[in-house]
Structure formats: structure tokens, C-alpha cells
Motif scaffolding. Sequence first.
Motif, mmCIF file in Angstrom:
data_model
loop_
_atom_site.group_PDB
_atom_site.id
_atom_site.type_symbol
_atom_site.label_atom_id
_atom_site.label_comp_id
_atom_site.label_asym_id
_atom_site.label_seq_id
_atom_site.Cartn_x
_atom_site.Cartn_y
_atom_site.Cartn_z
ATOM 1 N N THR A 122 15.688 49.620 68.448
ATOM 2 C CA THR A 122 14.281 49.639 68.057
ATOM 3 C C THR A 122 13.429 50.349 69.099
ATOM 4 N N THR A 142 9.873 46.102 67.947
ATOM 5 C CA THR A 142 10.422 46.109 66.597
ATOM 6 C C THR A 142 10.023 47.382 65.876
ATOM 7 N N GLU A 143 10.505 47.558 64.663
ATOM 8 C CA GLU A 143 10.102 48.697 63.842
ATOM 9 C C GLU A 143 9.697 48.178 62.468
ATOM 10 N N THR A 184 10.397 48.181 59.438
ATOM 11 C CA THR A 184 11.287 48.205 58.275
ATOM 12 C C THR A 184 11.628 46.757 57.944
ATOM 13 N N GLY A 224 13.821 45.491 60.723
ATOM 14 C CA GLY A 224 13.070 45.207 61.941
ATOM 15 C C GLY A 224 12.371 43.865 61.844
ATOM 16 N N VAL A 256 5.160 47.717 68.126
ATOM 17 C CA VAL A 256 5.759 48.325 66.942
ATOM 18 C C VAL A 256 6.132 49.759 67.296
ATOM 19 N N ASN A 257 7.416 50.044 67.230
ATOM 20 C CA ASN A 257 7.878 51.407 67.494
ATOM 21 C C ASN A 257 8.187 52.073 66.156
ATOM 22 N N LYS A 258 8.247 53.372 66.154
ATOM 23 C CA LYS A 258 8.506 54.144 64.927
ATOM 24 C C LYS A 258 7.526 53.731 63.834
ATOM 25 N N ASP A 259 6.246 53.642 64.200
ATOM 26 C CA ASP A 259 5.223 53.196 63.261
ATOM 27 C C ASP A 259 4.992 54.247 62.183
ATOM 28 N N THR A 260 5.212 53.819 60.930
ATOM 29 C CA THR A 260 5.023 54.751 59.811
ATOM 30 C C THR A 260 3.776 54.406 59.026
ATOM 31 N N LYS A 274 1.242 50.300 69.239
ATOM 32 C CA LYS A 274 2.065 50.930 68.208
ATOM 33 C C LYS A 274 2.436 52.323 68.690
ATOM 34 N N TYR A 281 5.770 56.966 64.640
ATOM 35 C CA TYR A 281 7.064 57.562 64.302
ATOM 36 C C TYR A 281 6.922 59.049 64.494
#
Lengths: 296, 107, 282
Positions: free
Chosen positions: C12, C189-190, C192, C195, C217-221, C240, C243
Motif C-alpha cells: 500500500t 491504505t489505498e 480499494t 485496502g 490514503v495512498n494511490k488516491d483515485t 492523501k 494516484y
Amino acid sequence: MGKTKEIVILSGKGGTGKTTVAASLAELIHDKIIVDADVDAANMYLLMEPENIMETEFKGKSIANINTSICTSCNLCKELCRFNAIEVINGDYVVEDISCDGCRLCQTACPVDAIEMVEQIVGKWIIADTRFGDFIYARLNPGAENSGNLVAMVKRQSKLTAEEKNISTILIDGPPGIGCPVIASLSGSDYVIVVTEPSFSGISDLKRVLKLTEHFRIKTGIVVNKFDINVENTEKIEKFAQENKVEVLAKIPHSFCIIEEISKKNIPSINCKELKKPVIEIYNKIKDYFEAEMAN
Amino acid sequence: MKAFIAVENNAGIDSRLDNRFARAGYFMVYDMESDKILSIEENRFKNGAHGVGIETGNYLIKSGCKLAIGANPGPKAESILRAGNIEFYIAENCTAKEAIERYRAKA
Amino acid sequence: MFIAVASGKGGTGKTIVSTSLALVAKNSTYIDLDVEEPNGYILLKPEIEKEIPFNLKIPKIDEHVCTFCGKCADACVYNAISIIPNLKKTLFYPDLCHSCGHCTYVCPVNGAIKEVDREIGKIRMGKSKELKFIEGRIDVGVISGVPIISWIVNNYIDFNEINIVDSSPGTSCPVVESVKKSDYIILVTEPTPFGLSDLKLAVEIAKNMGKKAGIIVNKDTGIKNIDVYAKEVNIPILLKIPYSIEVQKSYSKGIPLVEAIPEMKGKFVELIDKIICENGKN
């Protein structure tokens, strides 16, 4: 009818796309049992929509329990314990559950027999129906140990079900890392797929996992996920694979489609062409390998 | 000589051999001289987490058997059998009776 | 001050976050306790000054002294010992041994069992510019990382300084061991479903241990599943990280996030100041 084939999907490092590959392969193989052996953090059920769930509690190791009414506070157990699991709280000797390894040394040593071993419930394993076939997974209580044990349990259950229903393939989404749960997931397996990514950490983890599969002499193939993020490193992985006589089964490109589909809880290979093709490649190569093995 | 036979179920001499050795369902101790079953006991190690091969190996050594019959043992059980000079006869897909007959035919 | 960076799920961005925090915090120590797969060194490129083998005690049976009574084998719950009395042989399986000392304790014969060292991993120490670097690593096939983690936590952490600990992934024993003495836990976390599901387990651990925690929050979409949950359990979202393929590319090249994306540096400085201010003991 040959023996049931066990395919385990590993990654070393987490988050490389192990579950994505496992779920996509599961969708392709018709006659199979799906096992999520990533018991610390089982995720596959989110894509599988399990029904008719049957849960069984799982007992792990026994840990020590001190009966304070008998205990004479002689301190011997505390002195002997190598896991520093015995603490004195308000004058009472108590065992810290998380630290106790269950070795029974304190029980043997206690001069007044104040210590008994108590079996712990550490999680549960679950068998369920899905639109993809039988699905077996487990959940470990947060902070509980013994996931290697639970992995062995889940594997044993999948084997029983496979024998009962005459199913030819068991597909196992393995745990991350290279520790005890991974070793438990490997024992008795016929094929290991290692999903990696072209980062430095991906490569160093791949090497560690391959050491393990080599130790157990299990046929292994590599899948490079997000290979286009770093083409140079992907080439390094391919070179490393060649030198070690391990096949690169497929390369999967980085794709927003996959992330979107997972967010919708769909199996991504159904709608993402860029994933479907490599997954079919993986499937065919493994099928060929097993057929060649059978012919021998 | 006593034989240690790793079987799947408890059906006397017609018990089927288990396809796992250390984690077999039952262990039969059989006297090759008098042709008698001395005991059939449920394998209490079969659901162990680790070192089951060793537990079974230790149990076999204690039983005093000099011959073991069953599926191919894992590396740890095998090392104990070898250290204990236990003769091993690999047999699968048959009953205990058939396995004993095959062993005798071979010897 | 001991800040543990953890995540229920691997991959993550735990290492990206912990190395970034360590790089922006002044006079800090980065401690990699992801002992099965320590990866922080790849981003931090430390100069290793010391490498110390980490040993556990295992029994060594002297067959000239041993009476082959079998008490040690009976005592061992891990089945690491086998005794063959009639042939006067002993077998020992180091990979099953948990170093509990039970066999040595029950042995009735003086000198029959001696405890000897078995190397199961290494502790590496060094420096990456100003940053102090400590890493624990276990050898392939070693059953548990817990002993080395607990050794490092108990012996190498100076609680008067700022320590950023990259913990093991997952939610089992090693994580508990590496966050036990922490003052604050950052959960990475991410957004998904995977996650979120793993984050819930990690939050449960933090709560059970009575630890204060925050989420990155990583890879925030832009998906809000983590925001909804964070509000529910009343845990703040600290940061955050968007992504971006750039972030992933720089990671794959071994470049730390705060160096690859300069605007993230300011955010991490702010974050570490805030955590120290709100949770610091001094």
C-alpha cells in the motif's frame, strides 16, 4: 484421473497484484477449488461473492494460564520464560497472551502446578459456494498468530473437498512474505506462480521467494505485473529468470481498467483486455507443463 | 517382526493404506510372525501444525516396529526412519493385507 | 517518540510513507522492522557501518553424555527433537526449534544438552546523510520474525529521539510486536475494497492495543470509501497521496517520494510536525 494439482500464487512483497492474477485465473479454470490462503488479510472473498457460508472455528496453539489462587509468586516462570510473556500486574503473575509461544516450560517448572495450558481460538475457516465453484478461505483474528497452522488447515480442507468432488485443480492465493504461512502454503504444491513488479523491492523479494521454491523443488513461473512502469527493471527480471532457468509466464501492463474493475468488485480480466491476454498465456503455459508431466 | 502400517480407516486387515504417511488416518501395528493385528489406533498427530513427520517418527520408534509400510514419507519422517534403521516399504492404492502380501512376495 | 507506520495489506505504500517521514524529520532514525522483506534501504541508500548477526539459542546434544531417556523430545511442543534409544542416536531439526529452552530445562543429565548460537538473521546499522538507519532481516525459511523485532525494539530504540518504524505488513504477531511500544501508529491504505478490508483489521489491532492512530490514503483515485470508514471509527485522515504513475515510476527507480515529487515534501514536513506536537512526550 491424475492426482489433484495444486497451484500456489505468491508474491514476496504484498500489493504486486497476486490476488488480481489469482482471481483472473480462477475465472479461466473450470474444474477447480479456489483457496484464499492469505489468512492474515484475506481479500479474495470481496470479488467472489461467497454464498452458503459454513464457518468453523479454528483453535491454534495452547498458551499458558496461571491460576493466581495457587500461585505462590516464586517468580520461577518469569525467570525462565524466553518470550518475556509473564508479567506481574498488581502483585499477580499473569501471562501476556500475545507473547506466549506455548512452549510449556513454565508449566513443567511450576513447583505448585499453578499453570495450565489453554487452547486459543485464533480464527475461523470458511467454506462457501461462489459462481466460480467451491471457495475456501480463512480469517485470523487480528493480532493472532499461527497463520501457518491455519494455512495448513485450509489446504487440508481443500484437498478433502477436491477428493470428495473429484476436482482436478486447487488454486491457492498464497500469503505475502516468505515466512511460515508461505512455507505452509508451499508444502505439497505442484506449481508456483510468483507475481512481481519491476521495482527494486519487487526484484529483491522475487529472489527471496525463488530461493524458497527452489528449496522445496517446486516448478515455478514468474509473472511481471505493471511491467511497463520500468522497462529496464523488467529486462533485469527476465535476465534473472533466464539465468535461474525459471520461465517468465507473462507480462501485464499497468492499467487503470484493473483498478477501476477491482473498485467495482469485478474480476478485472473479464473487462480488461490488457489483463485477459496475459492471463490466458499463463493458463496455457501451466496446462502445457502439467500435460507434459503427465506424459512422463 | 512387528510392522507399522499407515492406513486411512479402521477396517481391520482390509483397511486401505493412506496416501499420506505421517498424517495418515490410523496406525496399525501388525505382527508378521503370528499374522495378527496387535493394534489399530487413530493418528492423534494428523492435525498438528508442524513437525508431524517427527511426531509420527518418534511414535513409530517407540512402538518397537522394525518395518514401516505406507505412502512415501516426508523428509523429516524419513530421516528418523533412516536413523532408526527402520525398513520402509512404499505401498499405495491397496489394503493393508495386499500391502503385506506384496511385501512378502518382494522379499 | 516512536511512530510506527503499518498497513494491514502489503504494497500500500508503507515504505514510501515511512522513508518520506524519516527524510523530512530532523535527527530521526529510520528502523525497518519489515524483517521478512526489508525494503527501506532501497530508497534510503544508507552507508552500512555495522552488521551484527542475530542469534537464537538452540540445543546441542552431546551423544557421549546423553542417556537417550527421551525427556527432551517429549517436552518439545514443536517436535524439533527425535531420540532413538536402542541405537543411541539423536536428531535435531533447527528449523522447527523456537529456542524456548524447555529441553535443556528437563534434561536430567548434567552437560548432555548445551545451548549454542544459531544465526537467524542480521541487524544492519548505518547512515543515510543525517538520517540514522537500522534494519532487521531474517534469513529465508526462518519461522518467525518476532524475536529479532522484539530485540531491536528493546535494545536499539532511543525513545528520546524521533524513530520512524516501518513495521511488518499484515495483522499478525510481528506487527503487534513492532507497534507495541509505539506512541502513534500511521496506517497506510489505498481506496480499494482490498485496502479498506485490511485497514479495518489494522484499526482493530490499534484500538485493542489502545494506540492513537491516523490514516494515510495512498494511490488516491478520488474514491471515498476510506473517508466514510474513517469518519465512522473517528480516526483522522492525515494525508492523501494522489494516484500517479510518476510516483510508481520513481519508486521503481528507488527514488524516495519527497525527492521525486517536491510538493509532497512540504506536506510531510507539516505532518511530522503535527504528530510530534500532538503526541510528543517532550
